[in-house]
Design an enzyme around this catalytic site. Sequence first.
Site, mmCIF file in Angstrom:
data_model
loop_
_atom_site.group_PDB
_atom_site.id
_atom_site.type_symbol
_atom_site.label_atom_id
_atom_site.label_comp_id
_atom_site.label_asym_id
_atom_site.label_seq_id
_atom_site.Cartn_x
_atom_site.Cartn_y
_atom_site.Cartn_z
ATOM 1 N N ILE A 243 -14.505 49.774 -18.727
ATOM 2 C CA ILE A 243 -14.767 48.620 -19.835
ATOM 3 C C ILE A 243 -15.044 47.533 -19.357
ATOM 4 C CG2 ILE A 243 -14.276 47.648 -22.099
ATOM 5 C CD1 ILE A 243 -12.591 50.305 -22.789
ATOM 6 N N ASP A 285 -4.113 38.107 -9.086
ATOM 7 C CA ASP A 285 -3.309 38.935 -9.983
ATOM 8 C C ASP A 285 -2.884 37.812 -11.113
ATOM 9 O OD1 ASP A 285 -1.292 40.096 -11.263
ATOM 10 O OD2 ASP A 285 0.364 40.303 -9.563
ATOM 11 N N ALA A 313 -8.429 42.691 -18.476
ATOM 12 C CA ALA A 313 -7.480 43.503 -17.766
ATOM 13 C C ALA A 313 -6.265 43.965 -18.780
ATOM 14 C CB ALA A 313 -6.903 42.454 -16.544
ATOM 15 N N LEU A 320 8.109 57.644 -23.405
ATOM 16 C CA LEU A 320 8.889 57.500 -24.640
ATOM 17 C C LEU A 320 9.795 56.503 -24.413
ATOM 18 C CD1 LEU A 320 9.531 61.345 -25.519
ATOM 19 C CD2 LEU A 320 7.794 59.764 -26.492
ATOM 20 N N LEU A 321 10.188 55.817 -25.568
ATOM 21 C CA LEU A 321 11.306 54.644 -25.631
ATOM 22 C C LEU A 321 12.387 54.938 -24.744
ATOM 23 C CD1 LEU A 321 11.529 51.709 -25.989
ATOM 24 C CD2 LEU A 321 12.431 52.143 -28.397
ATOM 25 N N ASN A 323 13.067 57.005 -22.422
ATOM 26 C CA ASN A 323 13.164 57.054 -21.256
ATOM 27 C C ASN A 323 12.417 55.868 -20.338
ATOM 28 O OD1 ASN A 323 13.966 59.619 -21.599
ATOM 29 N ND2 ASN A 323 11.584 60.497 -21.745
ATOM 30 N N TYR A 377 2.892 49.562 -24.846
ATOM 31 C CA TYR A 377 1.295 49.252 -24.750
ATOM 32 C C TYR A 377 0.934 48.694 -26.243
ATOM 33 C CZ TYR A 377 -3.691 50.096 -24.157
ATOM 34 O OH TYR A 377 -5.078 49.703 -24.231
#
Lengths: 471, 424
Positions: A243, A285, A313, A320-321, A323, A377
């Site tokens: 993108i 970065d 970026a 899963l939370l 883990n 995310y």
Amino acid sequence: MSDRYQQFVNSFLGKQIAPRVGLPQPPFLKRHRPGAPVVDGPVLLGQADGGRLGPAVSRVLAVIGAETWTAEGPLRDGAAEAGLSPKIWSGATGGDQRFQALVFDATGISSAAELAQLHAFFQPVARRVRPSGRVVVLGTTPELVPGTGAAKASARVAQRALEGFTRSLGKEIGKGSTVQLVYVAPDADDQIESTLRFLLSPKSAFVSGQVVRISQSGRKPDLNWTEPLKGKVALVTGASRGIGEAIAETLARDGAHVVGLDIEPLADDLKKVTDRIGGSAITFDVTAQDAPAELAAKLKADHGGVDIVVHNAGITRDKLLANMKPEVWAQVIAVNLEAPERITRELLKQKAINPEGRIIGVASIAGVAGNRGQTNYGTSKAGVIGFVDAFAAEVAKQQLTINAVAPGFIETKMTAAIPLTIREAGRRMSSLGQGGLPIDVAETIAWYASPGSAGVNGNTVRVCGQSLIGA
Amino acid sequence: MTSPRRVAILGGNRIPFARSNAQYSSVSNSDMLAAALDGLIERYGLEGQHLGEFAAGAVVKLARDINLTREVVLGSKLAPSTAAVDIGQACGTGLQAVNYIGNKIALGQIDVGIAGGADTTSDPPIALGDKLRAKLVKVNNARSNADRVKALLAIRPTDISLDFPVNAEPRTGKSMGAHQAITAKEWGITREAQDELTVASHHNLAAAYDRGFMDDLITPYLGLERDGNLRADSSLEKLAKLKPVFGGPQGTMTAGNSTPLSDGASTVLLASEEWAKEHGHEPLAYLVDVQTSAVGYVGGEEGLLMAPAYAVPALLDRNGLKLQDFDFYEIHEAFAAQVLSTLKAWEDPTFCKQKLGRDEPLGSIDRSKLNVNGGSLAAAHPFAATGGRIVPALAKALKEKGSGRGLISICAAGGQGVVAIVER
């Protein structure tokens, strides 16, 4: 990245089979080609009684040279004042007429009963929209509806109701057509041009069921619509691929000098992109502690500041939370949310963003609806929406705007790696029945970036083909 | 050069118009034009007379009719010294011929002349396909019999094809009806309005025949005494039953409210006032002015048949007149929708401002003054013959009224329009 199912159902054989066995038939969407008109076909313009946007919309349609149709009456007379010579629309004489776009000024609707005018206008033409057609309903921002007492309240109710209409119509219109609602503040009639151009054109191919709010910026520059970003400097983070690459190319197409930014390991890819579009490359970065200050200094030194900042970026680290380790959580938040926020603050502090600047975030449908395995995310992307909300009023004072796109399923290397069944679900579970392309996100960002979009501030628009998940 | 003279319309003669492949299926353009001309000669005692010029044309014309009008003159009772010219401007041919003769009279180049036109769709000029034609030309050019045989043998069955004339615009491939269907849609012209205009056309023409109005405008021909297309009993109910023929299944244009293909011919006698007086003819009316305009339509920028909407305001301005300053309006009914689109355009402030650059619309006309003795929907429309049908009939209507003014408007293929003012 090719959508084999879409190719099949659009083949001769597929066209025979799909409808017989009830398979969805996602059409190929019409996309922008250089030099093409904004709307390639007839536009039907309608208006609820007492609407105020007829002249403003007519002026835009006149400027873009749209073949406009209206019913006889005050709207058509007003359109003539704006320089249009509309053809006369009537269901009784319309014969086989079809439209590329339907535009309806709903600002005059001031009660629930008057919503019937939506039905009266759209019902007879619901099957008269061409493939990849456009429907745009214009209303008044509900919170800003003028008036007093009960009348004001009932007008606000009615204006808020428009959203349900456009979102529902988007789900049934089909054939790659899109439906949007544009809320125009009562004093912002002269700010609609860039938004109407975008929403009526093939540039908004993968944007549907969205609500855009336009406010008065006090500015209305004369601009060259073929190269609106000429002379502008645009910073695009994560520009080396996917993108970000499409954003860099699109902003360059529109005339901007693009400063592409990516991390050191992607420097080669980045340079290929920036060389191709005549831009410049920086490796950085974005999460580094001193990155914002260094970046601001560099942009000021090399380009005398920046006009457009696209915080593209982003990374995913899905778990899963239960883990998810703390560093995985932190990484995603740092890149996707902290970096945009810190960089923006620093650029503002150092006055590195020029007047008429544009700050653009990249959220995600995961930030709107949430996704299993993406607590980190989803949090970061919902945070981007909050970032837009929180900064909008402040940047407006400095003659800047801040907005975000929220991509849905976009065909990239990232989504190509998703397992087939989930990928197919991501593609098909939307009104347009397919994934979008990076260019679709880029075009939306180019609309925000345009000097003509000064009145577009604080919006998060999804580029998701009206995905069935999310609000 | 003398200053312009008034152009008197002395009268006209036409044969009844027939539908395609009906009564006139075995006659040619020249036969019909000769019949119309003979009737005019007889009615106005022109036998053996030398006239200034005869101008006429045919839209659908055989290649051998290079000198159609001159040949017709030579076969007539006019003096062979009468010059003749073929002119053509599609459906505007007849009125343009009137304009041509009128201008020569006005300028003193001639004192008297005849304008006219003829058309047949029953005897079309069928051409050979390009390949066959090219090979036949080689056969014709061959010098020896051996070469001729060789050239003939080169013709393959696949070379053999025929080109029929088609009623379509070369640049769009669309028929005139398909073009008008788009215009009708763009102007929101209803089926009912078109059918009403059609009924009025038939009833008005039937009434004109019944009261003897047509007696000195027509000479019966081949057993036809009235126009073959005329339906005196036409009604909205009957027309409502017809299926759309243009604009798709939801279209508004039918075989009833569109003119059919037809055959016929017409002539008009024009002269200076002096000539008329000398020869004992009282002018019916005078030709005042003619305007020809054209529009671009190929890219859809304007309707194919909308040129008269531009020609009329230009003509009005030049003559200091308003659209309402007329006692009769003769708007050629190529299609009912053409007339209605044109009238609507003149009433429309938007069109008048955007397309004509006028602050005020031309306004509406008194419909009771429109095509009072019938129009093309009833009489039919042999392309080049329509101008010569309208001009004498309008002149006669003005004479009957005693004084007044009439407006003629004729649309033509190729986005053209010819309009004229006649007064008495």
